[in-house]
Design an enzyme around this catalytic site. Sequence first.
Site, PDB file in Angstrom:
ATOM      1  N   LYS A   1       0.847  -1.208   0.000  1.00 28.60           N
ATOM      2  CA  LYS A   1       0.000   0.000   0.000  1.00 28.60           C
ATOM      3  C   LYS A   1       0.881   1.256   0.000  1.00 28.60           C
ATOM      4  O   LYS A   1       2.082   1.177   0.282  1.00 28.60           O
ATOM      5  CB  LYS A   1      -0.903  -0.022   1.235  1.00 28.60           C
ATOM      6  CG  LYS A   1      -0.146  -0.016   2.566  1.00 28.60           C
ATOM      7  CD  LYS A   1      -1.050  -0.380   3.732  1.00 28.60           C
ATOM      8  CE  LYS A   1      -0.244  -0.423   5.034  1.00 28.60           C
ATOM      9  NZ  LYS A   1      -1.056  -0.957   6.146  1.00 28.60           N
TER      10      LYS A   1
ATOM     11  N   TYR B   1      16.119  30.484   6.938  1.00 30.19           N
ATOM     12  CA  TYR B   1      14.982  31.149   7.594  1.00 30.19           C
ATOM     13  C   TYR B   1      15.131  31.170   9.111  1.00 30.19           C
ATOM     14  O   TYR B   1      15.510  30.181   9.726  1.00 30.19           O
ATOM     15  CB  TYR B   1      13.681  30.419   7.252  1.00 30.19           C
ATOM     16  CG  TYR B   1      13.237  30.604   5.820  1.00 30.19           C
ATOM     17  CD1 TYR B   1      12.989  31.863   5.294  1.00 30.19           C
ATOM     18  CD2 TYR B   1      13.074  29.497   5.001  1.00 30.19           C
ATOM     19  CE1 TYR B   1      12.580  32.020   3.977  1.00 30.19           C
ATOM     20  CE2 TYR B   1      12.655  29.643   3.684  1.00 30.19           C
ATOM     21  CZ  TYR B   1      12.421  30.913   3.178  1.00 30.19           C
ATOM     22  OH  TYR B   1      12.018  31.057   1.887  1.00 30.19           O
TER      23      TYR B   1
HETATM   24  C1  LIG Z   1      -0.276  -1.966   6.797  1.00 28.68           C
HETATM   25  C2  LIG Z   1      -0.857  -3.236   7.248  1.00 28.68           C
HETATM   26  C3  LIG Z   1      -0.052  -4.381   7.398  1.00 28.68           C
HETATM   27  C4  LIG Z   1       1.446  -4.350   7.284  1.00 28.68           C
HETATM   28  O1  LIG Z   1       1.998  -3.924   8.517  1.00 28.68           O
HETATM   29  P1  LIG Z   1       3.579  -3.889   8.775  1.00 28.68           P
HETATM   30  O2  LIG Z   1       3.699  -3.501  10.181  1.00 28.68           O
HETATM   31  O3  LIG Z   1       4.115  -2.846   7.842  1.00 28.68           O
HETATM   32  O4  LIG Z   1       4.106  -5.228   8.470  1.00 28.68           O
HETATM   33  C5  LIG Z   1      -0.685  -5.577   7.689  1.00 28.68           C
HETATM   34  N1  LIG Z   1      -2.036  -5.634   7.855  1.00 28.68           N
HETATM   35  C6  LIG Z   1      -2.826  -4.541   7.761  1.00 28.68           C
HETATM   36  C7  LIG Z   1      -4.286  -4.654   7.978  1.00 28.68           C
HETATM   37  C8  LIG Z   1      -2.261  -3.303   7.473  1.00 28.68           C
HETATM   38  O5  LIG Z   1      -3.046  -2.228   7.398  1.00 28.68           O
END
Ligand SMILES: *Cc1c(COP(=O)(O)O)cnc(C)c1O
Length: 430
Positions: free
Chosen positions: A75, A314
């Site tokens: 994702k 800045y």
């Molecule tokens: C993002 C996510 C994962 C992966 O988690 P990690 O800690 O990056 O391994 C797994 N399951 C769900 C439902 C997630 O949203």
Amino acid sequence: MTLRAAGTPPELIVADGAGAPVRLMAPSPDRDATATLAQGRSRPAWAEIDLAAVTHNARVLAELAAPARLCAVVKAHGYGHGGPAVARAALAGGASRLAVALVDEGVELREHGVTAPVLLLSECDPAAASTALEYGLIPTLYTAEGIDAWAAAARAAGHPVTVHVKVDTGMHRVGAAPEDLVSVVSMVMHEPLLELEGIWTHLPVADGMEPADRRFTEEQLDCFERLVEDLRSAGMTAPLLHAANTAGAVAFPRSRHGMVRCGIGLYGYLPGAPGGVSASFAAQSSGAVLRPAMALKARVVAVRTLDAGERPSYGRLRPLPARARVATVPIGYADGVPRALFRAGYEVLIGGRRRPLAGMVTMDQIVVDCGDDETVRPGDEVVLLGDQGGQTITADDWAAMLGTISYEVVCGVGPRVPRIVIDRPDAAGD
Ligand SMILES: *Cc1c(COP(=O)(O)O)cnc(C)c1O
């Protein structure tokens, strides 16, 4: 690793060994590559993506979790690394499935020719169900509206659809309440075109070392197993159970079930404080380590000599302690280098040495105090994240300075930064 950098940036960075020219990961679709590359050419700042590291990390995680299968969580554009490229690299390392948060992310994978099963981690908008179905994405369902929308989309398409059901055992974000699980699953079972493949849950503190955290995770896993038992008693089963993220897969072997959903581990980082998940990993990995897959780099574009007491950038926040060479580097907070790094005492690498910021991070540029080093020149490589001259800066280092986690650091590298895929022939075969 060998990178040939013949003169000025980054279009001249060529993967050595394979002799392949720069391969750029466009956000999507492929025709965007030219535009992104043009942007990269206009400014020497880029992220290097080491796909061999992703393949290696997938292999290590798949071996550790076996016989559970590995689902690569890609994702958010593969946690900022580039979704399709990371997906392919993880599949090459032994992942057999993929997971994304959004329908659009799944569509991007399909448009780049990725054919592996893709799970949507949350129920999508009912209006997106037919698109998601058309692209062969596997929905996670937990509401009557979601089940109805997918049943209707399957009827319209005229073929069965594989689905998963999620139960909320303690994350309290999405999913069916435990007491509703039997009725949600039976709704799915009563839809002739919905084929239930998976039942799953999610663990919010599997990276925690506190006894209360460990107890909470154990109780979630007890609850999940009990619910699956209840379903079985009611004549309902699914072939694939899953609960583990990276932390669960490593630190709670019982959470592995049929599949583990690993994100951060694929990108080379382990969650939690030192001594927790990382110690658990070391105890099981027989010496294998995970390798960070992203480096963030730029080149010096200007150098000036300033007197002691001058205050660059800045706010004029930091007087130079001595007369110094100050280098300007074209990357800033709009690219994912937070202003808070300045106050945290962040240092970058130039010429293999750590150098403090000479002033506040700006939107497009940073200034670096190179002290009395007369050798620093425009065109010199600057490492913000990664290795140089035996020194390393990791996303965990940034996270410690920023009070956040490695996830947010790598996801925070902005869309303005071109992702350059590098080959590391010396790392082949791990
Ligand atoms: C993002 C996510 C994962 C992966 O988690 P990690 O800690 O990056 O391994 C797994 N399951 C769900 C439902 C997630 O949203």
